[in-house]
Design a protein around this motif. Structure first.
Motif, PDB file in Angstrom:
ATOM      1  N   THR A 101      40.149  38.310  37.045  1.00 17.97           N
ATOM      2  CA  THR A 101      41.592  38.491  37.890  1.00 17.97           C
ATOM      3  C   THR A 101      42.597  37.434  37.428  1.00 17.97           C
ATOM      4  O   THR A 101      43.665  37.663  37.753  1.00 17.97           O
ATOM      5  CB  THR A 101      41.548  38.985  39.056  1.00 17.97           C
ATOM      6  OG1 THR A 101      40.538  37.919  39.825  1.00 17.97           O
ATOM      7  CG2 THR A 101      40.824  40.235  39.269  1.00 17.97           C
TER       8      THR A 101
ATOM      9  N   GLN B 116      51.778  46.776  30.521  1.00 22.06           N
ATOM     10  CA  GLN B 116      51.884  46.269  32.120  1.00 22.06           C
ATOM     11  C   GLN B 116      53.472  46.596  32.643  1.00 22.06           C
ATOM     12  O   GLN B 116      54.413  46.423  31.857  1.00 22.06           O
ATOM     13  CB  GLN B 116      51.899  44.877  32.126  1.00 22.06           C
ATOM     14  CG  GLN B 116      50.523  44.278  31.827  1.00 22.06           C
ATOM     15  CD  GLN B 116      50.411  43.598  30.137  1.00 22.06           C
ATOM     16  OE1 GLN B 116      51.113  44.322  29.437  1.00 22.06           O
ATOM     17  NE2 GLN B 116      49.711  42.606  30.246  1.00 22.06           N
TER      18      GLN B 116
ATOM     19  N   GLU C  78      46.393  37.858  33.852  1.00 21.63           N
ATOM     20  CA  GLU C  78      47.471  38.596  34.378  1.00 21.63           C
ATOM     21  C   GLU C  78      47.588  40.324  34.188  1.00 21.63           C
ATOM     22  O   GLU C  78      47.851  40.879  35.091  1.00 21.63           O
ATOM     23  CB  GLU C  78      49.039  37.757  34.021  1.00 21.63           C
ATOM     24  CG  GLU C  78      50.131  38.699  34.815  1.00 21.63           C
ATOM     25  CD  GLU C  78      51.499  38.007  34.254  1.00 21.63           C
ATOM     26  OE1 GLU C  78      52.579  38.575  34.430  1.00 21.63           O
ATOM     27  OE2 GLU C  78      51.298  36.872  34.066  1.00 21.63           O
ATOM     28  N   GLY C  79      47.193  40.455  33.022  1.00 21.56           N
ATOM     29  CA  GLY C  79      47.170  41.698  32.660  1.00 21.56           C
ATOM     30  C   GLY C  79      45.950  42.721  33.270  1.00 21.56           C
ATOM     31  O   GLY C  79      46.131  43.904  33.804  1.00 21.56           O
TER      32      GLY C  79
ATOM     33  N   GLU D  23      46.439  46.518  40.184  1.00 22.35           N
ATOM     34  CA  GLU D  23      47.415  46.981  41.087  1.00 22.35           C
ATOM     35  C   GLU D  23      48.202  48.321  40.867  1.00 22.35           C
ATOM     36  O   GLU D  23      48.130  48.953  41.838  1.00 22.35           O
ATOM     37  CB  GLU D  23      48.648  45.743  40.986  1.00 22.35           C
ATOM     38  CG  GLU D  23      47.988  44.339  41.528  1.00 22.35           C
ATOM     39  CD  GLU D  23      48.879  43.506  41.565  1.00 22.35           C
ATOM     40  OE1 GLU D  23      50.034  43.615  40.923  1.00 22.35           O
ATOM     41  OE2 GLU D  23      48.790  42.204  41.810  1.00 22.35           O
ATOM     42  N   VAL D  24      48.179  48.611  39.428  1.00 24.11           N
ATOM     43  CA  VAL D  24      48.749  49.894  39.448  1.00 24.11           C
ATOM     44  C   VAL D  24      47.721  51.036  39.721  1.00 24.11           C
ATOM     45  O   VAL D  24      48.252  51.886  40.432  1.00 24.11           O
ATOM     46  CB  VAL D  24      49.081  50.021  37.610  1.00 24.11           C
ATOM     47  CG1 VAL D  24      49.415  51.314  37.348  1.00 24.11           C
ATOM     48  CG2 VAL D  24      50.251  49.110  37.265  1.00 24.11           C
TER      49      VAL D  24
ATOM     50  N   SER E 293      55.517  45.111  34.202  1.00 22.46           N
ATOM     51  CA  SER E 293      56.271  43.875  34.403  1.00 22.46           C
ATOM     52  C   SER E 293      56.888  43.503  33.015  1.00 22.46           C
ATOM     53  O   SER E 293      57.747  42.842  33.039  1.00 22.46           O
ATOM     54  CB  SER E 293      55.432  42.913  34.826  1.00 22.46           C
ATOM     55  OG  SER E 293      54.397  42.342  33.880  1.00 22.46           O
TER      56      SER E 293
ATOM     57  N   ARG F 192      44.873  41.813  36.267  1.00 21.86           N
ATOM     58  CA  ARG F 192      45.218  41.850  37.739  1.00 21.86           C
ATOM     59  C   ARG F 192      46.511  42.888  37.928  1.00 21.86           C
ATOM     60  O   ARG F 192      46.376  43.551  38.829  1.00 21.86           O
ATOM     61  CB  ARG F 192      45.895  40.653  38.151  1.00 21.86           C
ATOM     62  CG  ARG F 192      46.391  40.350  39.847  1.00 21.86           C
ATOM     63  CD  ARG F 192      46.520  38.985  40.200  1.00 21.86           C
ATOM     64  NE  ARG F 192      47.755  38.411  39.372  1.00 21.86           N
ATOM     65  CZ  ARG F 192      47.618  37.633  38.571  1.00 21.86           C
ATOM     66  NH1 ARG F 192      46.773  37.085  38.287  1.00 21.86           N
ATOM     67  NH2 ARG F 192      48.844  37.085  38.012  1.00 21.86           N
ATOM     68  N   GLU F 193      47.400  43.125  36.992  1.00 21.77           N
ATOM     69  CA  GLU F 193      48.325  43.952  37.115  1.00 21.77           C
ATOM     70  C   GLU F 193      47.802  45.344  37.102  1.00 21.77           C
ATOM     71  O   GLU F 193      48.540  46.196  38.020  1.00 21.77           O
ATOM     72  CB  GLU F 193      49.646  43.680  36.151  1.00 21.77           C
ATOM     73  CG  GLU F 193      50.782  44.374  36.298  1.00 21.77           C
ATOM     74  CD  GLU F 193      51.958  44.161  35.690  1.00 21.77           C
ATOM     75  OE1 GLU F 193      52.876  44.540  35.617  1.00 21.77           O
ATOM     76  OE2 GLU F 193      51.927  42.847  34.883  1.00 21.77           O
ATOM     77  N   TRP F 194      47.352  45.494  36.120  1.00 22.85           N
ATOM     78  CA  TRP F 194      46.566  46.820  36.087  1.00 22.85           C
ATOM     79  C   TRP F 194      45.688  47.242  37.210  1.00 22.85           C
ATOM     80  O   TRP F 194      45.540  48.534  37.563  1.00 22.85           O
ATOM     81  CB  TRP F 194      45.750  47.132  34.691  1.00 22.85           C
ATOM     82  CG  TRP F 194      46.771  48.144  33.693  1.00 22.85           C
ATOM     83  CD1 TRP F 194      47.511  47.320  32.541  1.00 22.85           C
ATOM     84  CD2 TRP F 194      47.026  49.380  33.835  1.00 22.85           C
ATOM     85  NE1 TRP F 194      48.273  48.350  32.030  1.00 22.85           N
ATOM     86  CE2 TRP F 194      47.948  49.412  32.646  1.00 22.85           C
ATOM     87  CE3 TRP F 194      46.493  50.326  34.397  1.00 22.85           C
ATOM     88  CZ2 TRP F 194      48.647  50.708  32.238  1.00 22.85           C
ATOM     89  CZ3 TRP F 194      47.123  51.607  34.144  1.00 22.85           C
ATOM     90  CH2 TRP F 194      48.063  51.790  33.019  1.00 22.85           C
TER      91      TRP F 194
END
Length: 229
Positions: A56, A188, A59-60, A66-67, A190, A62-64
């Protein structure tokens, strides 16, 4: 090709976007040493990174996660496909070389840290929609298993789901006979539209350098128009 994202997804994740890369007149074959070498080198770097960091930390990844959580999908039960690749590398399990289109698709997933799918355009029918799977929908994945689509994000044509950020289908997989392909980057949120377009253009250029043919790129949803890569 008509590709859209269903409103229930963007209602929950307003910046949700995908890159659609369309390829024509391509030639797929065994991966050249250059690609195999780059993929192997990238995997070695990931192994080294993960000696001191959790997955995690990417960043990619962790962000996915979260998605998925925002959309009510358990990222631990149904892992985004790029996270599954990272975890495979972390366990020192080499990603197998299949053919040039799949191998470069895996390379993009690791390099850019998002799920990526590549599909044989001639096996697709009608408009394509990224949406939530319906209760009665299943599809046979490239993993050989029957996958229930209900509640998950799927990419579907007139025949039903053929891809997802989790696993893609046997029906639309690319082979060495494929001459037209559709690649989808599940970006992502973001990333800005401009960042996404530059990234997709660079990837399309690398793909056509390896496979010949020509490419067009579209970011959806976006105000930018389709353009040649």
């Amino acid at each position: 090709m008509n590709v859209s994202i269903a409103p229930p997804i963007t209602a929950q994740v307003p910046d949700f976007k995908i890159a659609v890369l369309s390829y024509e007149d391509i030639t797929i074959g065994p991966s050249p040493q250059m690609l195999r070498g780059r993929l192997d080198f990238f995997q070695e770097n990931i192994k080294a990174d993960l000696l001191d960091h959790e997955i995690t930390a990417y960043e990619g990844v962790r962000e996915w996660r979260e998605v998925f959580q925002t959309l009510g999908i358990s990222p631990s039960k149904y892992r985004p496909s790029h996270e599954a690749l990272f975890r495979r590398v972390a366990k020192h399990e080499a990603i197998p070389n299949l053919h040039s289109a799949v191998d470069i698709n895996n390379f993009f997933s690791l390099q850019y840290e998002f799920p990526s799918g590549i599909y044989d355009t001639d096996q697709l029918q009608g408009a394509i929609t990224l949406r939530f799977g319906r209760e009665d929908e299943t599809f046979t994945g490239i993993n050989g298993r029957s996958n229930r689509a209900a509640g998950k994000i799927v990419t579907a044509d007139d025949l039903g789901p053929f891809g997802s950020p989790i696993v893609d289908s046997e029906r639309t997989k690319t082979t060495e006979n494929t001459t037209r392909a559709l690649q989808i980057f599940y970006l992502q949120p973001s990333l800005s539209v401009n960042q996404a377009a530059k990234l997709a253009d660079a990837a399309a250029g690398m793909f056509t350098q390896l496979h010949g043919g020509n490419a067009s790129v579209q970011i959806i949803p976006a105000e930018t128009k389709e353009h040649d890569a």
